[in-house]
Design a protein around this motif. Sequence first.
Motif, short mmCIF file in Angstrom:
data_model
loop_
_atom_site.label_atom_id
_atom_site.label_comp_id
_atom_site.label_asym_id
_atom_site.label_seq_id
_atom_site.Cartn_x
_atom_site.Cartn_y
_atom_site.Cartn_z
N ASP A 1 -0.24 -9.37 -3.81
CA ASP A 1 -0.81 -8.40 -4.60
C ASP A 1 -1.04 -7.02 -3.97
OD1 ASP A 1 -1.36 -9.95 -6.82
OD2 ASP A 1 -3.47 -10.81 -5.96
N GLU A 2 -1.17 -7.32 -2.54
CA GLU A 2 -0.84 -5.89 -1.83
C GLU A 2 0.57 -5.73 -1.27
OE1 GLU A 2 -3.21 -6.74 1.57
OE2 GLU A 2 -5.02 -7.29 0.64
N TYR A 3 0.97 -4.40 -1.39
CA TYR A 3 2.14 -3.90 -1.16
C TYR A 3 2.25 -2.59 -0.41
CZ TYR A 3 1.36 -1.25 -5.51
OH TYR A 3 0.82 -0.58 -6.56
N PHE A 4 3.20 -2.27 0.38
CA PHE A 4 3.16 -0.92 0.74
C PHE A 4 2.99 0.36 -0.17
CE2 PHE A 4 5.68 2.89 2.28
CZ PHE A 4 4.84 2.84 3.25
N GLN A 5 2.35 1.07 0.12
CA GLN A 5 2.00 2.44 -0.91
C GLN A 5 1.95 3.66 0.32
OE1 GLN A 5 -1.44 2.18 -2.98
NE2 GLN A 5 -0.34 1.40 -4.85
N SER A 6 2.82 4.56 -0.06
CA SER A 6 2.85 5.93 0.88
C SER A 6 1.73 6.79 0.53
CB SER A 6 4.10 6.55 0.68
OG SER A 6 4.14 6.94 -0.67
N ASN A 7 1.30 7.53 1.37
CA ASN A 7 0.00 8.60 0.96
C ASN A 7 0.50 9.39 -0.27
OD1 ASN A 7 -0.91 7.70 3.21
ND2 ASN A 7 -0.16 9.45 4.40
N PHE A 8 1.82 9.61 -0.61
CA PHE A 8 2.03 10.39 -2.05
C PHE A 8 1.55 9.39 -3.23
CE2 PHE A 8 4.70 12.03 -5.07
CZ PHE A 8 4.50 13.28 -5.15
N GLU A 9 1.78 8.23 -3.15
CA GLU A 9 1.69 7.46 -4.39
C GLU A 9 0.21 7.06 -4.43
OE1 GLU A 9 5.41 4.45 -4.35
OE2 GLU A 9 3.71 4.07 -3.00
N THR A 10 -0.64 7.44 -3.42
CA THR A 10 -2.23 7.36 -3.42
C THR A 10 -2.76 8.66 -3.97
OG1 THR A 10 -2.57 7.56 -1.10
CG2 THR A 10 -2.19 5.58 -2.13
N MET A 11 -2.11 9.93 -3.81
CA MET A 11 -2.56 10.92 -4.25
C MET A 11 -2.82 11.08 -5.77
SD MET A 11 -0.25 13.24 -1.97
CE MET A 11 -0.90 15.04 -2.45
N SER A 12 -3.79 12.08 -6.16
CA SER A 12 -4.12 12.26 -7.53
C SER A 12 -2.94 13.01 -8.22
CB SER A 12 -5.52 12.89 -7.61
OG SER A 12 -5.27 14.08 -7.39
N LYS B 1 0.37 20.14 -5.91
CA LYS B 1 0.25 21.18 -4.90
C LYS B 1 1.40 20.92 -3.90
CE LYS B 1 -4.83 21.34 -5.59
NZ LYS B 1 -6.11 21.19 -5.15
N ASP B 2 2.17 19.98 -3.67
CA ASP B 2 3.13 19.66 -2.78
C ASP B 2 4.20 20.48 -3.22
OD1 ASP B 2 4.52 18.72 -0.78
OD2 ASP B 2 5.12 16.70 -1.89
N PRO B 3 4.73 21.27 -1.97
CA PRO B 3 5.88 22.37 -2.31
C PRO B 3 7.34 21.60 -2.63
CG PRO B 3 4.78 22.63 -0.08
CD PRO B 3 4.26 21.28 -0.72
N LEU B 4 7.44 20.35 -2.28
CA LEU B 4 8.55 19.85 -2.56
C LEU B 4 8.68 19.43 -4.08
CD1 LEU B 4 9.28 17.32 0.22
CD2 LEU B 4 10.84 19.54 -0.61
#
Length: 115
Positions: free
Chosen positions: A69-80, A86-89
């Motif tokens: 159930d727990e998997y790797f999430q980057s900071n970008f995936e957890t952002m609203s 607001k991310d420049p890319l």
Amino acid sequence: VETQPMMARPIVFTAVSIALLHGAIAFAPKQGLQHPVKRHEIANRDVAVKLLGGDDDDKPKLTRENEPDEYFQSNFETMSTQDKFKDPLVIIGLVSIFFPFVLLLIFNNMGLLGI
């Protein structure tokens, strides 16, 4: 009005034909590269696959039922969603996708395209 003499046309045609044939020969496969695969090369490939963790019959395959159930999430995936925009890319990506279409509409309305 003809500006080239009649004899120049076959010479130009011949020169262009030779140039095109010479360019096409550059992309032709070389005879020395086509050799049969040797048995030790296949064995070495199998060893390399096993060393890299592939083709292991004892290891259980990952399926939906045994996936954790727990998997790797980057900071970008957890952002609203608002923070993602607001991310420049993300902004650069969206502008690069939509800019040609907006430019096409502007040029078409100005009558510069002649469509």
